[in-house]
Design a protein around this motif. Structure first.
Motif, short mmCIF file in Angstrom:
data_model
loop_
_atom_site.label_atom_id
_atom_site.label_comp_id
_atom_site.label_asym_id
_atom_site.label_seq_id
_atom_site.Cartn_x
_atom_site.Cartn_y
_atom_site.Cartn_z
N LEU A 135 0.83 -1.21 0.00
CA LEU A 135 0.00 0.00 0.00
C LEU A 135 0.86 1.26 0.00
CD1 LEU A 135 -2.97 -0.97 2.33
CD2 LEU A 135 -2.86 -1.00 -0.16
N TYR A 136 1.96 1.24 0.75
CA TYR A 136 2.86 2.40 0.75
C TYR A 136 3.36 2.68 -0.66
CZ TYR A 136 6.75 5.48 1.68
OH TYR A 136 7.60 6.56 1.67
N GLU A 137 3.76 1.63 -1.36
CA GLU A 137 4.26 1.79 -2.72
C GLU A 137 3.19 2.32 -3.68
OE1 GLU A 137 5.90 -2.05 -3.64
OE2 GLU A 137 7.63 -1.73 -2.33
N GLY A 138 1.92 2.14 -3.32
CA GLY A 138 0.84 2.58 -4.18
C GLY A 138 0.25 3.93 -3.83
N ILE A 139 0.82 4.62 -2.84
CA ILE A 139 0.30 5.94 -2.47
C ILE A 139 0.59 6.94 -3.58
CG2 ILE A 139 0.50 7.90 -0.87
CD1 ILE A 139 1.20 5.89 1.33
N LYS A 140 -0.43 7.66 -3.98
CA LYS A 140 -0.28 8.72 -4.99
C LYS A 140 0.09 10.00 -4.25
CE LYS A 140 -4.23 6.70 -7.32
NZ LYS A 140 -5.61 6.99 -7.71
N PHE A 141 1.36 10.11 -3.89
CA PHE A 141 1.81 11.23 -3.07
C PHE A 141 1.51 12.58 -3.71
CE2 PHE A 141 4.37 7.91 -1.05
CZ PHE A 141 4.16 8.21 0.28
N ASN A 142 1.53 12.64 -5.03
CA ASN A 142 1.24 13.91 -5.71
C ASN A 142 -0.19 14.38 -5.44
OD1 ASN A 142 0.43 11.64 -7.31
ND2 ASN A 142 0.08 13.02 -9.03
N GLU A 143 -1.09 13.47 -5.13
CA GLU A 143 -2.48 13.85 -4.86
C GLU A 143 -2.72 14.33 -3.44
OE1 GLU A 143 -5.44 11.13 -6.21
OE2 GLU A 143 -4.45 10.82 -8.14
N ILE A 144 -1.75 14.13 -2.57
CA ILE A 144 -1.92 14.60 -1.19
C ILE A 144 -0.88 15.65 -0.81
CG2 ILE A 144 -3.11 12.56 -0.32
CD1 ILE A 144 -0.44 11.54 0.77
N THR A 146 0.52 19.05 -0.18
CA THR A 146 -0.21 20.28 0.19
C THR A 146 -0.02 21.39 -0.84
OG1 THR A 146 1.65 20.94 1.59
CG2 THR A 146 -0.20 19.83 2.65
N LYS A 147 1.15 21.47 -1.46
CA LYS A 147 1.37 22.51 -2.47
C LYS A 147 0.53 22.26 -3.71
CE LYS A 147 5.96 23.61 -0.85
NZ LYS A 147 7.39 23.52 -1.09
N VAL A 148 0.42 21.00 -4.10
CA VAL A 148 -0.37 20.65 -5.28
C VAL A 148 -1.86 20.84 -4.99
CG1 VAL A 148 -1.02 18.77 -6.84
CG2 VAL A 148 1.37 19.05 -6.16
N THR A 149 -2.32 20.30 -3.87
CA THR A 149 -3.75 20.39 -3.56
C THR A 149 -4.16 21.84 -3.24
OG1 THR A 149 -3.35 19.76 -1.26
CG2 THR A 149 -3.99 18.01 -2.77
N GLY A 150 -3.23 22.60 -2.68
CA GLY A 150 -3.53 24.01 -2.39
C GLY A 150 -3.81 24.81 -3.66
N LYS A 151 -3.14 24.49 -4.72
CA LYS A 151 -3.32 25.18 -6.00
C LYS A 151 -4.71 24.92 -6.58
CE LYS A 151 1.53 25.36 -7.23
NZ LYS A 151 2.57 24.90 -8.13
N VAL A 152 -5.26 23.77 -6.28
CA VAL A 152 -6.62 23.44 -6.75
C VAL A 152 -7.64 24.41 -6.17
CG1 VAL A 152 -8.43 21.68 -6.69
CG2 VAL A 152 -6.06 21.01 -7.09
#
Length: 154
Positions: A135-144, A146-152
């Motif tokens: 599961l760790y290897e499958g985490i989509k870190f880019n989706e969580i 804060t800089k990326v999600t903050g831009k949304v």
């Protein structure tokens, strides 16, 4: 909170302990919301009303499995914390954080939060086959991030 569906987990563990002659213990952290008597009858339950965050993480590191069986959960940060601590994870289909994992399989998810047989079989499967690394290897870190999600939302 009642929506966390801890009682079905207790019943599933009780059956596993009896059927497989095991000694699975279940730790609950948080307020019982006036339902303490329901859980007191399960001798394998350890209850902490409140723990500092570092102690919660320590409990997760020492556990073989973290279960989040919520009937509703917007994200569920605790599931992320559990995986980051190296703990196997079992969560309901109602956890918003499940979308962050790219490699969940049917044994990682509880589809019916009150189905004792399903919970029991999936607890056993997760205890036999720790899924934390996968599961760790499958985490989509880019989706969580804060800089990326903050831009949304900016």
């Amino acid at each position: 909170m009642p929506r966390k569906s801890k009682l079905p987990i207790c019943k599933a563990i009780q059956e596993l302990n009896k059927e497989k002659n095991t000694h699975i213990e279940y730790t609950i952290i948080g307020d019982y919301y006036g339902r303490k008597k329901e859980f007191d009858r399960f001798k394998f339950v350890t209850y902490y009303e409140n723990l500092p965050h570092d102690k919660v993480l320590q409990e997760m590191r020492e556990a073989n499995l973290y279960i989040q069986n919520s009937q509703f959960e917007t994200f569920g940060l605790a599931v992320m914390e559990a995986v980051l601590q190296g703990t196997s994870l079992l969560m309901s289909k109602n956890i918003g954080a499940k979308e962050v994992f790219s490699n969940l399989n049917q044994n990682d998810i509880i589809y019916e939060t009150n189905n004792i047989e399903e919970i029991k079989s999936k607890i056993w499967k997760c205890l036999e086959d720790n899924n934390a690394e996968r599961l760790y290897e499958g985490i989509k870190f880019n989706e969580i991030d804060t800089k990326v999600t903050g831009k949304v939302y900016y």
